[in-house]
Design an enzyme around this catalytic site. Sequence first.
Site, PDB file in Angstrom:
ATOM      1  N   HIS A 252       0.865  -1.183   0.000  1.00  0.00           N
ATOM      2  CA  HIS A 252       0.000   0.000   0.000  1.00  0.00           C
ATOM      3  C   HIS A 252       0.899   1.230   0.000  1.00  0.00           C
ATOM      4  O   HIS A 252       2.028   1.192   0.483  1.00  0.00           O
ATOM      5  CB  HIS A 252      -0.859  -0.049   1.278  1.00  0.00           C
ATOM      6  CG  HIS A 252      -1.930   0.985   1.370  1.00  0.00           C
ATOM      7  ND1 HIS A 252      -1.658   2.290   1.744  1.00  0.00           N
ATOM      8  CD2 HIS A 252      -3.269   0.916   1.176  1.00  0.00           C
ATOM      9  CE1 HIS A 252      -2.798   2.967   1.784  1.00  0.00           C
ATOM     10  NE2 HIS A 252      -3.782   2.167   1.431  1.00  0.00           N
TER      11      HIS A 252
ATOM     12  N   ASP B 250       3.190  -4.782   8.119  1.00  0.00           N
ATOM     13  CA  ASP B 250       1.941  -4.018   8.006  1.00  0.00           C
ATOM     14  C   ASP B 250       0.789  -5.011   8.074  1.00  0.00           C
ATOM     15  O   ASP B 250       0.518  -5.748   7.125  1.00  0.00           O
ATOM     16  CB  ASP B 250       1.942  -3.257   6.683  1.00  0.00           C
ATOM     17  CG  ASP B 250       0.622  -2.550   6.390  1.00  0.00           C
ATOM     18  OD1 ASP B 250      -0.328  -2.698   7.200  1.00  0.00           O
ATOM     19  OD2 ASP B 250       0.529  -1.871   5.355  1.00  0.00           O
TER      20      ASP B 250
ATOM     21  N   GLN C  60      -4.405  -5.304   6.743  1.00  0.00           N
ATOM     22  CA  GLN C  60      -5.355  -6.189   6.069  1.00  0.00           C
ATOM     23  C   GLN C  60      -5.398  -7.582   6.685  1.00  0.00           C
ATOM     24  O   GLN C  60      -6.300  -8.373   6.373  1.00  0.00           O
ATOM     25  CB  GLN C  60      -4.998  -6.299   4.583  1.00  0.00           C
ATOM     26  CG  GLN C  60      -5.180  -5.006   3.810  1.00  0.00           C
ATOM     27  CD  GLN C  60      -6.618  -4.552   3.729  1.00  0.00           C
ATOM     28  OE1 GLN C  60      -7.531  -5.359   3.666  1.00  0.00           O
ATOM     29  NE2 GLN C  60      -6.845  -3.244   3.727  1.00  0.00           N
TER      30      GLN C  60
ATOM     31  N   LYS D  43     -10.525  -1.298  10.603  1.00  0.00           N
ATOM     32  CA  LYS D  43     -10.663  -2.484   9.761  1.00  0.00           C
ATOM     33  C   LYS D  43     -11.043  -3.722  10.573  1.00  0.00           C
ATOM     34  O   LYS D  43     -11.314  -4.782  10.003  1.00  0.00           O
ATOM     35  CB  LYS D  43      -9.368  -2.735   8.986  1.00  0.00           C
ATOM     36  CG  LYS D  43      -9.041  -1.636   7.969  1.00  0.00           C
ATOM     37  CD  LYS D  43      -7.817  -1.976   7.165  1.00  0.00           C
ATOM     38  CE  LYS D  43      -7.322  -0.792   6.347  1.00  0.00           C
ATOM     39  NZ  LYS D  43      -8.214  -0.403   5.240  1.00  0.00           N
TER      40      LYS D  43
ATOM     41  N   CYS E 210      -4.795   2.361  -3.693  1.00  0.00           N
ATOM     42  CA  CYS E 210      -3.563   2.892  -3.080  1.00  0.00           C
ATOM     43  C   CYS E 210      -2.411   1.904  -3.242  1.00  0.00           C
ATOM     44  O   CYS E 210      -1.591   1.717  -2.345  1.00  0.00           O
ATOM     45  CB  CYS E 210      -3.774   3.230  -1.604  1.00  0.00           C
ATOM     46  SG  CYS E 210      -4.930   4.571  -1.325  1.00  0.00           S
TER      47      CYS E 210
END
Length: 404
Positions: free
Chosen positions: A121, A198, A201, A224, A362
């Site tokens: 991202h 990261d 997600q 999220k 993104c």
Amino acid sequence: MLDIQKIRADFPILSQKVNGKPLVYFDNGATSQKPKVVIDAITKYYEEINANIHRGVHTLSQLATDAYEISRGKIQSHINAKFSHEVIFTSGTTHSINAIANGFASILKVGDEVLVSALEHHSNIVPWQMLCEKTGAVLKVIPMNENGELIMSYFDKLLSEKTKIVTVNHISNALGTINPIEYMIKKAHEVGAAILIDGAQATPHLKPDVQALDCDFYVFSGHKICGPTGVGILYGKEEWLRKLPPYQGGGEMIATVSFEKTTYADLPHKFEAGTPNIEGGIVLGTAIDYLNEIGFENIAAYENDLLGYATEKLLEIEGLKIFGTSANKTSVISFNIEGIHPYDIGTIIDKLGIAVRTGHHCAQPIMNFYKIPGTIRASFAFYNTKEEIDIFVEAVKKAQMMLS
């Protein structure tokens, strides 16, 4: 087995209509919907204990502080951090990544190397580009293949004693690919590099164990995982958080201040300057409690079933191509239909009450790799159903017919 109708009843927004049609919400990769228990917890905070934290001797301040620190403890337990002070509240994944990139500016020198992956991202690309511009370090990119997987042989070749930090997503937001982070963490440590994962997600779909992973940093966002917007988590190993300078200066992050010299507070406050999103921090704990009650193993199994079903149904559409076909992926399908711009399909199915994401998500380097302007992304959550997928597939077919 999950009681999906009972779960869906927990989410007020799912019962509404959009453009006169029942809402089908397949944009969970952008943000999740919020259960009533989270919405009620936000209201409860403002109605009963709204006060600033860590500073007041009055009762409301103490209640707010206790609730905030209890939530920190819940998050520590959830990700299995060794210490609660390794859990830093931020405004989200982007803030967390920038805090670490900023800290590494004090470590890197000309010629040092930062490794990012081709699946990132923008928020896990741009801060590292800025860092390299500032320090003279070199940004290296781990390439991907046509299936949307990182090429591990190239990763191995890129690693060297010059590598100071590797930064990679756990799961690709654009393609759903689950990256082999256990291998990447081990290999990064073999050359003495730190590694940041990261997890924005990943955390909606699985429960990370940061001690088992042995990552140096793990970051994610509250919105999220059924929590509020404007709050996120930076996990960092204690030794790294002590070594890096604070990201922001101000109140809360100080021990002493004079015009001659300021000394910084101990962890975690060193990285939590200013009045935080108190409600967000507290209610993030509520959201994590809710998801753990459902069970992440149950969530993963159900979402994997949805993924398989939707993949099969979509591939029946002539001219449809899925991008991101790794065998190891989560409940995200990114696709296009030959000869039709993804935006046009997204616009038409929105009129039918269906929410998906269209564009580059993104993640422009991924779209450049495939030589496409963007994709239609359907991202599923544990409160979605196969019946909704059927509605979605029929809507895509209708849009294709209208636009052909």
